[in-house]
Design a protein around this motif. Sequence first.
Motif, mmCIF file in Angstrom:
data_model
loop_
_atom_site.group_PDB
_atom_site.id
_atom_site.type_symbol
_atom_site.label_atom_id
_atom_site.label_comp_id
_atom_site.label_asym_id
_atom_site.label_seq_id
_atom_site.Cartn_x
_atom_site.Cartn_y
_atom_site.Cartn_z
ATOM 1 N N SER A 10 0.814 -1.212 0.000
ATOM 2 C CA SER A 10 0.000 0.000 0.000
ATOM 3 C C SER A 10 0.852 1.269 0.000
ATOM 4 C CB SER A 10 -0.926 0.008 1.220
ATOM 5 O OG SER A 10 -1.682 1.203 1.264
ATOM 6 N N GLY A 11 1.955 1.265 0.744
ATOM 7 C CA GLY A 11 2.778 2.463 0.854
ATOM 8 C C GLY A 11 4.008 2.473 -0.022
ATOM 9 N N GLY A 12 4.103 1.526 -0.919
ATOM 10 C CA GLY A 12 5.302 1.415 -1.743
ATOM 11 C C GLY A 12 5.572 2.626 -2.616
ATOM 12 N N TYR A 13 4.531 3.415 -2.883
ATOM 13 C CA TYR A 13 4.714 4.592 -3.740
ATOM 14 C C TYR A 13 5.570 5.664 -3.074
ATOM 15 C CZ TYR A 13 1.107 6.953 -0.968
ATOM 16 O OH TYR A 13 0.388 7.528 0.057
ATOM 17 N N TRP A 14 5.732 5.616 -1.750
ATOM 18 C CA TRP A 14 6.613 6.584 -1.094
ATOM 19 C C TRP A 14 8.029 6.485 -1.655
ATOM 20 C CZ3 TRP A 14 5.506 6.522 4.930
ATOM 21 C CH2 TRP A 14 4.165 6.830 5.154
ATOM 22 N N SER A 15 8.537 5.265 -1.735
ATOM 23 C CA SER A 15 9.882 5.071 -2.288
ATOM 24 C C SER A 15 9.925 5.463 -3.758
ATOM 25 C CB SER A 15 10.309 3.608 -2.127
ATOM 26 O OG SER A 15 10.395 3.245 -0.764
ATOM 27 N N THR A 16 8.870 5.113 -4.490
ATOM 28 C CA THR A 16 8.793 5.458 -5.909
ATOM 29 C C THR A 16 8.883 6.962 -6.110
ATOM 30 O OG1 THR A 16 7.434 3.511 -6.371
ATOM 31 C CG2 THR A 16 7.345 5.317 -7.969
ATOM 32 N N CYS A 17 8.098 7.715 -5.345
ATOM 33 C CA CYS A 17 8.082 9.176 -5.505
ATOM 34 C C CYS A 17 9.402 9.800 -5.067
ATOM 35 C CB CYS A 17 6.921 9.767 -4.720
ATOM 36 S SG CYS A 17 5.297 9.357 -5.424
ATOM 37 N N THR A 18 10.074 9.185 -4.108
ATOM 38 C CA THR A 18 11.390 9.678 -3.686
ATOM 39 C C THR A 18 12.398 9.528 -4.815
ATOM 40 O OG1 THR A 18 10.915 9.111 -1.380
ATOM 41 C CG2 THR A 18 13.237 9.392 -1.970
ATOM 42 N N LEU A 19 12.402 8.370 -5.468
ATOM 43 C CA LEU A 19 13.267 8.161 -6.630
ATOM 44 C C LEU A 19 12.937 9.156 -7.733
ATOM 45 C CD1 LEU A 19 15.232 6.598 -8.482
ATOM 46 C CD2 LEU A 19 13.336 5.018 -8.966
ATOM 47 N N HIS A 20 11.649 9.314 -8.044
ATOM 48 C CA HIS A 20 11.242 10.223 -9.119
ATOM 49 C C HIS A 20 11.715 11.644 -8.842
ATOM 50 C CE1 HIS A 20 7.671 7.482 -10.555
ATOM 51 N NE2 HIS A 20 8.844 6.893 -10.622
ATOM 52 N N MET A 95 11.302 9.035 -15.634
ATOM 53 C CA MET A 95 10.439 10.204 -15.767
ATOM 54 C C MET A 95 9.134 9.851 -16.496
ATOM 55 S SD MET A 95 11.721 12.458 -13.994
ATOM 56 C CE MET A 95 10.382 13.580 -14.376
ATOM 57 N N HIS A 96 9.190 8.911 -17.415
ATOM 58 C CA HIS A 96 7.942 8.423 -18.025
ATOM 59 C C HIS A 96 7.050 7.822 -16.955
ATOM 60 C CE1 HIS A 96 5.057 6.398 -20.506
ATOM 61 N NE2 HIS A 96 5.521 5.206 -20.206
ATOM 62 N N HIS A 97 7.620 7.004 -16.077
ATOM 63 C CA HIS A 97 6.835 6.440 -14.970
ATOM 64 C C HIS A 97 6.265 7.557 -14.092
ATOM 65 C CE1 HIS A 97 9.321 2.480 -15.275
ATOM 66 N NE2 HIS A 97 8.310 2.495 -16.124
ATOM 67 N N HIS A 98 7.053 8.589 -13.868
ATOM 68 C CA HIS A 98 6.589 9.728 -13.059
ATOM 69 C C HIS A 98 5.355 10.375 -13.690
ATOM 70 C CE1 HIS A 98 6.644 13.409 -10.701
ATOM 71 N NE2 HIS A 98 6.749 14.113 -11.812
ATOM 72 N N HIS A 99 5.361 10.513 -15.005
ATOM 73 C CA HIS A 99 4.229 11.145 -15.675
ATOM 74 C C HIS A 99 2.974 10.263 -15.654
ATOM 75 C CE1 HIS A 99 7.456 13.532 -18.016
ATOM 76 N NE2 HIS A 99 6.988 14.267 -17.025
#
Length: 329
Positions: A10-20, A95-99
């Motif tokens: 559920s919270g895995g996007y925190w790490s994703t957004c930090t990388l982005h 950055m594509h993933h970020h968008h």
Amino acid sequence: MNLPDLLQLSGGYWSTCTLHAGVKLDIFTCLTDSAMTTPELARQLSADERGLGMLLHALTALELLHKEENTFRSTAFSATYLSKKSDSYMGHIIMHHHHLVEGWSRLDEAVLRGEPVRQRLSHEALERERESFLMGMFNLASLNAPRIASALELSGHRRMLDLAGGPGTYAIHFCLHNPDLTAVVYDLPTTRPFAEQTIRHFGLSERITFQAGDVLSDRFGTGYDLVWISHLLHSESPADSATVVAKAAESLADGGRLLIQEFILDNTKTAPLFPALFSLNMLLGTRAGQSYTQQELFALMNTAGLCEVSRLSLDLPNGAGVMTGTVCR
């Protein structure tokens, strides 16, 4: 799955957004050649020291930065893949993933409406997003293209069509591996500058040309020995995919070969995981796209009149596979 796993999911996007954020701010490029303190980097980026310090510590916790006393620097890994100074830079696909994040946050809406909730990146996106998409495809294809090109026996093939080929990554690597092969990269007019720049970078402008067109409404030409379709069909409906495959088959000379690469679901559509999730990505961004099963791809190729249809024995990431078929007229 257990409860800790559920909460991590559920919270895995925190790490994703930090990388982005690290890639978007170009932190890894800044810290590749020399270590810097937070105030030094904040001045260079015109960033708030407090916020930047938190981000740097989080990126260090993710093992993407190294901290020594009060300075930070890129790790060997992040310097290789996240610095723009590296030939192995993967920031475009990140950055594509970020968008895509904003669209994924509206998945429930897309499911209820059955309609896309974001622009189609290959057709309608802003220039910055389109560049991330196209060069992100270059990032991903650069990982697989050399492996696929070396595994294919293409002796006797002289003329290749890389259909919806984007920046031409597969055409480039197929031509590098097969000195007698020439290629045409076929894609939308907006793709031309990215493709020609990439082709030029590899010194292949004499052997690879670009042709602008729409895969659904325009013809591709004729007389090709080889047509390569990579990660296109998942953007289209079954009916439009059938049209593309039929037109591709028509563009082949007698005995010519069609190769299709896709993220392929098993016939239950519940595995592998990545193609199942990728279907949702297509729901978010296309009107009728989806991941296809191997059985569905077989049917598309057989209906187009191809014979000797099979799946190549290639071990590719994310459930990707390559289908092959030959024109038998």
